[in-house]
Design a protein around this motif. Structure first.
Motif, PDB file in Angstrom:
ATOM      1  N   SER A 131       1.567   6.335  -7.062  1.00 54.24           N
ATOM      2  CA  SER A 131       0.393   7.125  -7.458  1.00 54.24           C
ATOM      3  C   SER A 131       0.629   8.612  -7.266  1.00 54.24           C
ATOM      4  O   SER A 131       0.202   9.424  -8.092  1.00 54.24           O
ATOM      5  CB  SER A 131      -0.832   6.687  -6.657  1.00 54.24           C
ATOM      6  OG  SER A 131      -1.171   5.351  -6.955  1.00 54.24           O
ATOM      7  N   SER A 132       1.321   8.976  -6.191  1.00 53.75           N
ATOM      8  CA  SER A 132       1.591  10.397  -5.936  1.00 53.75           C
ATOM      9  C   SER A 132       2.524  10.995  -6.979  1.00 53.75           C
ATOM     10  O   SER A 132       2.621  12.207  -7.108  1.00 53.75           O
ATOM     11  CB  SER A 132       2.178  10.590  -4.540  1.00 53.75           C
ATOM     12  OG  SER A 132       3.520  10.130  -4.484  1.00 53.75           O
ATOM     13  N   VAL A 167       2.243   1.647  -3.529  1.00 46.68           N
ATOM     14  CA  VAL A 167       1.194   2.124  -4.433  1.00 46.68           C
ATOM     15  C   VAL A 167       0.957   3.624  -4.215  1.00 46.68           C
ATOM     16  O   VAL A 167       0.847   4.388  -5.172  1.00 46.68           O
ATOM     17  CB  VAL A 167      -0.106   1.315  -4.245  1.00 46.68           C
ATOM     18  CG1 VAL A 167      -1.290   2.002  -4.912  1.00 46.68           C
ATOM     19  CG2 VAL A 167       0.072  -0.085  -4.800  1.00 46.68           C
ATOM     20  N   GLY A 168       0.900   4.048  -2.970  1.00 47.69           N
ATOM     21  CA  GLY A 168       0.717   5.471  -2.683  1.00 47.69           C
ATOM     22  C   GLY A 168       1.861   6.314  -3.216  1.00 47.69           C
ATOM     23  O   GLY A 168       1.643   7.384  -3.788  1.00 47.69           O
ATOM     24  N   ASP A 175       0.830  -1.212   0.000  1.00 49.59           N
ATOM     25  CA  ASP A 175       0.000   0.000   0.000  1.00 49.59           C
ATOM     26  C   ASP A 175       0.865   1.263   0.000  1.00 49.59           C
ATOM     27  O   ASP A 175       0.539   2.246  -0.675  1.00 49.59           O
ATOM     28  CB  ASP A 175      -0.937   0.023   1.206  1.00 49.59           C
ATOM     29  CG  ASP A 175      -2.109  -0.935   1.059  1.00 49.59           C
ATOM     30  OD1 ASP A 175      -2.479  -1.271  -0.082  1.00 49.59           O
ATOM     31  OD2 ASP A 175      -2.662  -1.337   2.103  1.00 49.59           O
ATOM     32  N   LEU A 176       1.960   1.233   0.746  1.00 47.35           N
ATOM     33  CA  LEU A 176       2.873   2.386   0.757  1.00 47.35           C
ATOM     34  C   LEU A 176       3.496   2.595  -0.621  1.00 47.35           C
ATOM     35  O   LEU A 176       3.615   3.735  -1.091  1.00 47.35           O
ATOM     36  CB  LEU A 176       3.967   2.184   1.804  1.00 47.35           C
ATOM     37  CG  LEU A 176       3.527   2.326   3.250  1.00 47.35           C
ATOM     38  CD1 LEU A 176       4.658   1.893   4.187  1.00 47.35           C
ATOM     39  CD2 LEU A 176       3.122   3.756   3.546  1.00 47.35           C
TER      40      LEU A 176
END
Length: 69
Positions: free
Chosen positions: A15-16, A11-12, A8-9
């Motif tokens: 994505s950012s 992906v974040g 999740d980290l």
């Protein structure tokens, strides 16, 4: 990787920086974390794979996905 939290980290982070990324895990939507031992994947568009790998390898994460620098 074996952790949905780590995925999740990532992906974040991707994505950012304008890349499409998702977590793929067979862990009942996070409700059965013991199933994460089979692995958790981060998926990116094939066109973004090289940029994603470079960004994740950069020590400070500052790599621009468009210019590559």
């Amino acid at each position: 990787m074996t952790s949905r939290a780590e995925a999740d980290l990532i992906v974040g982070f991707l994505s950012s920086r304008g890349l499409w990324a998702v977590v793929a895990a067979d862990d009942a939507g996070g409700q059965e974390p013991q199933l994460q031992l089979q692995g958790v994947d981060v998926l990116v568009a094939s066109a973004d794979e090289a940029s994603a790998r470079r960004m994740l390898a950069a020590p400070d994460g500052s790599m621009d996905p468009i210019s590559g620098g």
